[in-house]
Design an enzyme around this catalytic site. Sequence first.
Site, mmCIF file in Angstrom:
data_model
loop_
_atom_site.group_PDB
_atom_site.id
_atom_site.type_symbol
_atom_site.label_atom_id
_atom_site.label_comp_id
_atom_site.label_asym_id
_atom_site.label_seq_id
_atom_site.Cartn_x
_atom_site.Cartn_y
_atom_site.Cartn_z
ATOM 1 N N ARG A 123 0.830 -1.203 0.000
ATOM 2 C CA ARG A 123 0.000 0.000 0.000
ATOM 3 C C ARG A 123 0.866 1.255 0.000
ATOM 4 N NH1 ARG A 123 -3.804 -0.653 4.267
ATOM 5 N NH2 ARG A 123 -4.786 -1.865 2.626
ATOM 6 N N TYR A 124 1.765 1.331 0.953
ATOM 7 C CA TYR A 124 2.643 2.507 1.034
ATOM 8 C C TYR A 124 3.831 2.268 0.095
ATOM 9 C CZ TYR A 124 -0.046 3.048 5.348
ATOM 10 O OH TYR A 124 -1.059 3.155 6.255
ATOM 11 N N ARG A 127 7.109 0.158 1.756
ATOM 12 C CA ARG A 127 7.006 -0.970 2.685
ATOM 13 C C ARG A 127 5.858 -1.900 2.301
ATOM 14 N NH1 ARG A 127 5.731 3.983 4.365
ATOM 15 N NH2 ARG A 127 3.925 4.356 5.709
ATOM 16 N N CYS A 136 -3.241 -18.427 14.649
ATOM 17 C CA CYS A 136 -2.917 -17.660 15.849
ATOM 18 C C CYS A 136 -3.028 -18.570 17.058
ATOM 19 C CB CYS A 136 -3.892 -16.506 16.026
ATOM 20 S SG CYS A 136 -3.632 -15.263 14.787
ATOM 21 N N CYS A 140 -8.559 -13.667 18.748
ATOM 22 C CA CYS A 140 -9.074 -12.492 19.463
ATOM 23 C C CYS A 140 -10.438 -12.160 18.864
ATOM 24 C CB CYS A 140 -8.134 -11.315 19.288
ATOM 25 S SG CYS A 140 -6.439 -11.755 19.665
ATOM 26 N N CYS A 143 -10.544 -9.274 16.307
ATOM 27 C CA CYS A 143 -9.548 -9.319 15.229
ATOM 28 C C CYS A 143 -10.103 -8.727 13.934
ATOM 29 C CB CYS A 143 -9.125 -10.756 14.984
ATOM 30 S SG CYS A 143 -7.927 -10.886 13.652
ATOM 31 N N ARG A 145 -8.870 -9.293 11.069
ATOM 32 C CA ARG A 145 -8.734 -10.286 9.981
ATOM 33 C C ARG A 145 -9.522 -11.552 10.289
ATOM 34 N NH1 ARG A 145 -2.769 -9.043 9.993
ATOM 35 N NH2 ARG A 145 -2.693 -7.097 8.820
ATOM 36 N N ASP A 304 -11.545 -1.284 13.763
ATOM 37 C CA ASP A 304 -11.913 -1.295 12.341
ATOM 38 C C ASP A 304 -13.385 -1.657 12.099
ATOM 39 O OD1 ASP A 304 -9.401 -0.623 11.409
ATOM 40 O OD2 ASP A 304 -8.719 -2.697 11.417
ATOM 41 N N ASP A 341 -7.458 3.470 10.758
ATOM 42 C CA ASP A 341 -6.984 2.833 9.540
ATOM 43 C C ASP A 341 -8.127 2.987 8.538
ATOM 44 O OD1 ASP A 341 -5.143 1.534 8.024
ATOM 45 O OD2 ASP A 341 -4.832 -0.104 9.440
ATOM 46 N N LYS A 348 -3.229 4.533 7.566
ATOM 47 C CA LYS A 348 -3.455 5.054 8.921
ATOM 48 C C LYS A 348 -3.498 6.575 8.923
ATOM 49 C CE LYS A 348 -0.984 1.096 10.566
ATOM 50 N NZ LYS A 348 -0.491 0.749 9.212
HETATM 51 S S1 SF4 Z 1 -5.646 -9.911 16.599
HETATM 52 FE FE1 SF4 Z 1 -6.130 -11.467 15.034
HETATM 53 S S2 SF4 Z 1 -4.217 -11.820 13.989
HETATM 54 FE FE2 SF4 Z 1 -3.734 -10.833 15.934
HETATM 55 S S3 SF4 Z 1 -3.362 -12.498 17.368
HETATM 56 FE FE3 SF4 Z 1 -5.483 -11.952 17.560
HETATM 57 S S4 SF4 Z 1 -6.559 -13.329 16.186
HETATM 58 FE FE4 SF4 Z 1 -4.418 -13.358 15.605
#
Ligand code: SF4
Length: 439
Positions: A123-124, A127, A136, A140, A143, A145, A304, A341, A348
């Site tokens: 994107r940038y 980087r 993972c 979470c 999350c 994603r 997000d 973001d 960001k």
């Molecule tokens: S925020 Fe998402 S990518 Fe990061 S550790 Fe937790 S589940 Fe995994």
Amino acid sequence: MLQTIKMTKARLEETKGKSLVYDDWFDWQWQIKHSIRSIETVEKILNMQFPESEKKELQKTISKFPMSITPYYLSLVDPENYKNDPIFKQCFPDPKELNHAVCDLVDPLHEEGDSPVPGITHRYPDRVLFHVSNICSMYCRHCTRKRKVGDVDSIPDKEQLQRGINYIKATPEVRDVLLSGGDPFLLSDSQIDWLLDEIAKIDHVEVIRIGTRVPVVLPFRITEGLIHVLKKYDNLWINTHYNHPKELTSSSRAALKKLIQAGIPLGNQSVLLRDINDCPMIMKKLVHQLVANRVRPYYLYQCDLSEGLEHFRTDVGKGIEIMESLRGHTSGFAIPTYVIDAPGGGGKIPIMPNYLISSSSSKVILRNYEGVITTYQMPSDYSPTTCDRNCENCNLQLELEPHETESAPIGIAKLLCQYEESITLVPQNLERDERIMEE
Ligand code: SF4
């Protein structure tokens, strides 16, 4: 702490119907193997029961967004008050995840749209984000994603990783590579070594960063073996993800200490989460504990617009209030940058309270954290250097190496350039342009 480990272990033993060796608790692979994936196991460990109707909803939630909690992380939950526990809320499903908000997006950061080859987000200009794992140690609930994490069908294989490496090799403007996922530290030591070695061999890559949550949810992953691998790379940075002071346990602090003693600079990215850390006092305590453990608070993210996260989101005013309570009230290096973001891949965007009240050609009017209004006088004889990106004719002595090139300015930086002719940034499909074309 010892007490809660013993209690969690004993209740896990009951659910498994066999006894577990105490030392295994500190083995990261044991923790992964015994990750908690069912509502019944959580009930058993916390010594409580959900009403049947609630359990049904919870079941529905985890069949869409799976649950996986390390025994270590669950042992941090206060069973007496689990409903308000910030650890519980980050790891245990909430049926509100199934609510669909109008603004929810599957890929809010447009990571797939900005992907020139699978696994790379470019994107940038200088980087790239390199998704090297989609596993993972814990899923979470907040999350961003969610759509990818834990999806066994999209685990990047070696061929995909090699394509990502080839893209970086073939793109000389990339000087910074961020390994992310999932969690890169869920790869084996030898896979991590191979990846880092391949990237470190690329001449134009100056910096490698790793984004990981293992110091928070699985601190035992920071083993001597992993440290031995990481120590070999002297351009490595690590960013972790603490959201609440309760996560900085003795095991977690010990993991951070190992990384610091290996000479790796550490940063932290927190997410602002409703009913978890949306409080100036919690945030201040968190940043203080981070810097006391030599972790620099880097970003505070506005949550997000990913699917199923609306119940975690706060308004932006709460974030500004938190920043207002930090700037001036604590050491500058303990203050993260609060960012949104931008949905759609805008990157960001920093958000902060206004400190500049007004300006004239000779002065600016500022206010400080106490509300004191003050002035800053401009120098009377300042004539700024006009940059035309031709450093040879400049008296500022930037000695560029022959291979070093500066990419052309874009966006607002381009408008500010004195040698550029552009005077406006015009959105695509501007209605009045279309009218003119029609005429
Ligand atoms: S925020 Fe998402 S990518 Fe990061 S550790 Fe937790 S589940 Fe995994």
